[in-house]
Write an enzyme that holds these catalytic residues in place. Structure first.
Site, PDB file in Angstrom:
ATOM      1  N   THR A  36       0.838  -1.205   0.000  1.00  0.00           N
ATOM      2  CA  THR A  36       0.000   0.000   0.000  1.00  0.00           C
ATOM      3  C   THR A  36       0.868   1.247   0.000  1.00  0.00           C
ATOM      4  O   THR A  36       0.580   2.223  -0.709  1.00  0.00           O
ATOM      5  CB  THR A  36      -0.935  -0.002   1.218  1.00  0.00           C
ATOM      6  N   ASP A  89       1.916   5.436   6.073  1.00  0.00           N
ATOM      7  CA  ASP A  89       2.335   4.036   6.028  1.00  0.00           C
ATOM      8  C   ASP A  89       1.102   3.148   5.977  1.00  0.00           C
ATOM      9  O   ASP A  89      -0.015   3.604   6.243  1.00  0.00           O
ATOM     10  CB  ASP A  89       3.174   3.705   7.275  1.00  0.00           C
ATOM     11  N   ASP A  92      -1.106  -3.946   8.582  1.00  0.00           N
ATOM     12  CA  ASP A  92      -1.580  -5.305   8.327  1.00  0.00           C
ATOM     13  C   ASP A  92      -2.943  -5.541   8.967  1.00  0.00           C
ATOM     14  O   ASP A  92      -3.734  -6.341   8.473  1.00  0.00           O
ATOM     15  CB  ASP A  92      -0.567  -6.319   8.841  1.00  0.00           C
ATOM     16  N   LYS A 102       1.708  -4.034  12.470  1.00  0.00           N
ATOM     17  CA  LYS A 102       2.538  -3.756  11.312  1.00  0.00           C
ATOM     18  C   LYS A 102       3.752  -4.668  11.340  1.00  0.00           C
ATOM     19  O   LYS A 102       4.068  -5.252  12.365  1.00  0.00           O
ATOM     20  CB  LYS A 102       2.982  -2.288  11.302  1.00  0.00           C
ATOM     21  N   GLU A 111       9.888   1.530  10.822  1.00  0.00           N
ATOM     22  CA  GLU A 111       8.555   2.129  10.704  1.00  0.00           C
ATOM     23  C   GLU A 111       8.109   2.754  12.020  1.00  0.00           C
ATOM     24  O   GLU A 111       7.552   3.856  12.032  1.00  0.00           O
ATOM     25  CB  GLU A 111       7.551   1.062  10.264  1.00  0.00           C
TER      26      GLU A 111
END
Length: 262
Positions: A36, A89, A92, A102, A111
């Site tokens: 994404t 960002d 999941d 994530k 991240e």
């Protein structure tokens, strides 16, 4: 570029296109990792080329850094930036309180550092990533290689004290070898099924010797942009509890990183 995007890719592209509208010239922007986030990076490149948008980007992985340079984004390090205006960002999983899992792409450490060094974090996702309770997606835990199996045992022992549905753990693999993060660490995936108290679990996992960081992002996300295949985009803001629904064009750029998590 594929002529016909899947519905999931259309939804991701729509979310990314909407999220990039929040980026303004002069900003220092954290660039996430995953399928994404790749849509978002390419859309930023389009705005730089077509609108003269002037930004600098701090990528959260080597993969994202390479893509950012490819599409014309000036890349700097977080130490050079010192602080960021915004990070965009993927995730999941996310729940109603905007808690996230994530790390499906293996970049959870960078991240989380980048997201917490930002004034705001915007998460972009397709609607399928929303869950009632986190945990169906395996929770990544980054560990140092030394004593990794011992650390894994300590994590499994810790899970016995928490409200989770399962306690199975696996070392993430890349072919026949353990997966390595950009820092050279390993990832233990926790197959929990459901996490009753994400905040408490996140705090306690990081107390285990050998654990570097975990993929629970609690009290970090400010806004979630949810894309749908039909062009609808929903924007949720944690601060004023607002929900905005609008429509956006489906992105025209091919999806890279399609084989890794968000």
């Amino acid at each position: 570029m594929p002529e016909n995007l899947s519905q999931i890719d259309q939804a991701k592209a729509n979310a990314a296109r909407k999220a990039v509208e929040f980026v303004e010239s002069g900003m220092k922007v954290g660039l996430g990792t995953g399928s994404t986030a790749a849509w978002m990076v390419r859309r930023l490149g389009e705005r730089i080329r077509d609108e003269g948008l002037q930004i600098v980007g701090v990528p959260t992985s080597g993969r994202t850094a390479a893509l950012a340079r490819e599409v014309g984004i000036r890349v700097i390090t977080l130490d050079e930036a010192k602080w960021l205006d915004l990070t965009i960002d993927g995730a999941d999983e996310f729940d109603a309180e905007m808690n996230l899992i994530k790390g499906g792409g293996g970049a959870l450490l960078q991240e989380k550092i980048v997201a917490t060094a930002s004034d705001k974090m915007i998460v972009i996702a397709d609607a399928a990533k929303e869950v009632a309770h986190l945990g169906a997606f395996p929770l990544p835990v980054e560990v140092i290689p030394f004593g990794a199996e011992v650390t894994r045992g300590l994590v499994e022992e810790l899970l016995g004290a928490f409200d989770v549905m399962g306690r199975r753990t696996t070392i993430r693999m890349s072919g026949d070898e353990p997966f390595r993060t950009d820092e050279g660490n390993l990832i233990i995936d926790l197959h929990l099924g459901r996490i009753g108290n994400p905040r408490q679990l996140a705090l306690m996992l990081n107390q285990v010797p050998g654990v570097v960081e975990n993929g629970l992002f609690v009290d970090i996300c400010d806004r979630i942009v949810i894309g749908h295949a039909d062009g609808r985009v929903e924007v949720r803001d944690i601060h004023d509890l607002s929900i905005e629904v609008s429509e956006t064009l489906i992105a025209e750029t091919g999806n890279i990183f399609s084989n890794i998590g968000d």
